[in-house]
Design an enzyme around this catalytic site. Structure first.
Site, PDB file in Angstrom:
ATOM      1  N   CYS A   1      -8.186   6.436  -3.153  1.00  0.00           N
ATOM      2  CA  CYS A   1      -7.238   6.040  -2.116  1.00  0.00           C
ATOM      3  C   CYS A   1      -7.419   4.555  -1.878  1.00  0.00           C
ATOM      4  CB  CYS A   1      -7.498   6.831  -0.836  1.00  0.00           C
ATOM      5  SG  CYS A   1      -6.566   6.274   0.606  1.00  0.00           S
TER       6      CYS A   1
ATOM      7  N   CYS B   1      -0.731   2.454  -4.741  1.00  0.00           N
ATOM      8  CA  CYS B   1      -1.040   3.670  -3.984  1.00  0.00           C
ATOM      9  C   CYS B   1      -1.193   4.781  -5.010  1.00  0.00           C
ATOM     10  CB  CYS B   1       0.081   3.994  -3.000  1.00  0.00           C
ATOM     11  SG  CYS B   1      -0.099   5.597  -2.162  1.00  0.00           S
TER      12      CYS B   1
END
Length: 287
Positions: free
Chosen positions: A75, A186
């Site tokens: 992440c 992302c």
């Protein structure tokens, strides 16, 4: 290394599955746990202190219970903020994910690069420092989209993206005619790479961090030799958003799903009714 390494891949949503796929391809035969803190999803909209405390809490519990050989924080939001805390507290190596600005700058011919991530990631000082360090002579166009994270989550649950909406989201990037490379900053976004490429008005290079993270992970396990793929297990911190996800997880090679309590009093207690294998309890036809 006689026993298969245990690799924990952690994210707040299903975006970490893109990193898991890259690491599994590079290191077949390892024992993998995909851990999703969906109770606190999304991380990208959280304040910095809140996010650091949450990641430290949940990853700490996972590390104590599962005793992984190595941890991958799949992440960008968590990696750019929580890695120093995690590395100071955990004995295992912790690999983070950062936007692939360096390879994108090297690959771009026009030196005009799009940076597509969450609002938090594209606006963070850490990301600006990466641009300063590795994108000399490049123009970097940031674009934050939390909606694209939602679209990726829905796609993994069987709802195809809307092409018109994707074109609208991407339009600020492609308003620059010299753009030739887009960083997928992302881990959710590589899950949509095919759809994003189809929605784009012209071909560009799409660059993500998956392969680089896989190579970094392999470098920390020098004694391991590839073996037959063992699939992976998955752990979630809430059962409330799992409907429709079961078929995708099964198709990707998941053989067990657990939902576990993250309270301090009974962290991941095997006696807790929320800590159970629900793999066969979710209808494949859920949507």
């Amino acid at each position: 290394m006689r026993e298969p390494p245990k690799i924990l891949v952690f994210d707040s949503g299903v975006g970490g599955l893109s990193v898991l796929a890259a690491v599994r391809e590079h290191l077949p035969g390892c024992e993998f746990l995909f851990a999703c803190d969906n109770a606190a999803f999304p991380y990208g909209t959280k304040g910095e202190t809140e996010l650091i405390e949450r990641v430290d809490h949940v990853v700490g519990i996972l590390a104590r219970r599962w005793a992984p050989t190595l941890i991958v924080i799949a992440c960008n939001s968590a990696s750019t903020l929580a890695l120093p805390r995690l590395r100071s507290r955990l004995s295992q190596p912790v690999v983070g994910v950062v936007p692939a600005i360096k390879p994108a700058a090297a690959q771009s011919t026009t030196k005009v690069i799009g940076l597509l991530g969450t609002e938090g990631t594209v606006g963070r000082l850490y990301t600006q420092q990466l641009i300063n360090d590795f994108a000399h002579g490049c123009r970097v166009i940031p674009l934050g989209s939390s909606r694209l994270v939602e679209i990726a989550e829905q796609a993994m649950r069987g709802t195809p993206p809307n092409d018109a909406e994707l074109r609208h989201i991407l339009s600020p990037l492609f308003a620059e005619p010299a753009l030739d490379t887009v960083v997928l900053a992302c881990t959710h976004f590589p899950l949509l790479s095919r759809q994003l490429a189809a929605a784009a008005p012209r071909p560009v290079h799409w660059v993500d961090s998956g392969a680089a993270i896989a190579r970094r992970t392999a470098s920390l396990l020098p004694g391991w030799r590839p073996a037959a793929d063992r699939g992976f297990s998955a752990n979630f911190t809430s059962p409330t958003t799992l409907q429709g996800l079961y078929p995708t997880l099964a198709d990707l090679g998941c053989h067990e799903i657990t939902v576990c309590d993250t309270s301090d009093s009974h962290p991941f207690s095997t006696n807790n009714t929320s800590d159970k294998n629900i793999f066969n309890q979710i209808d494949r036809n859920d949507s």
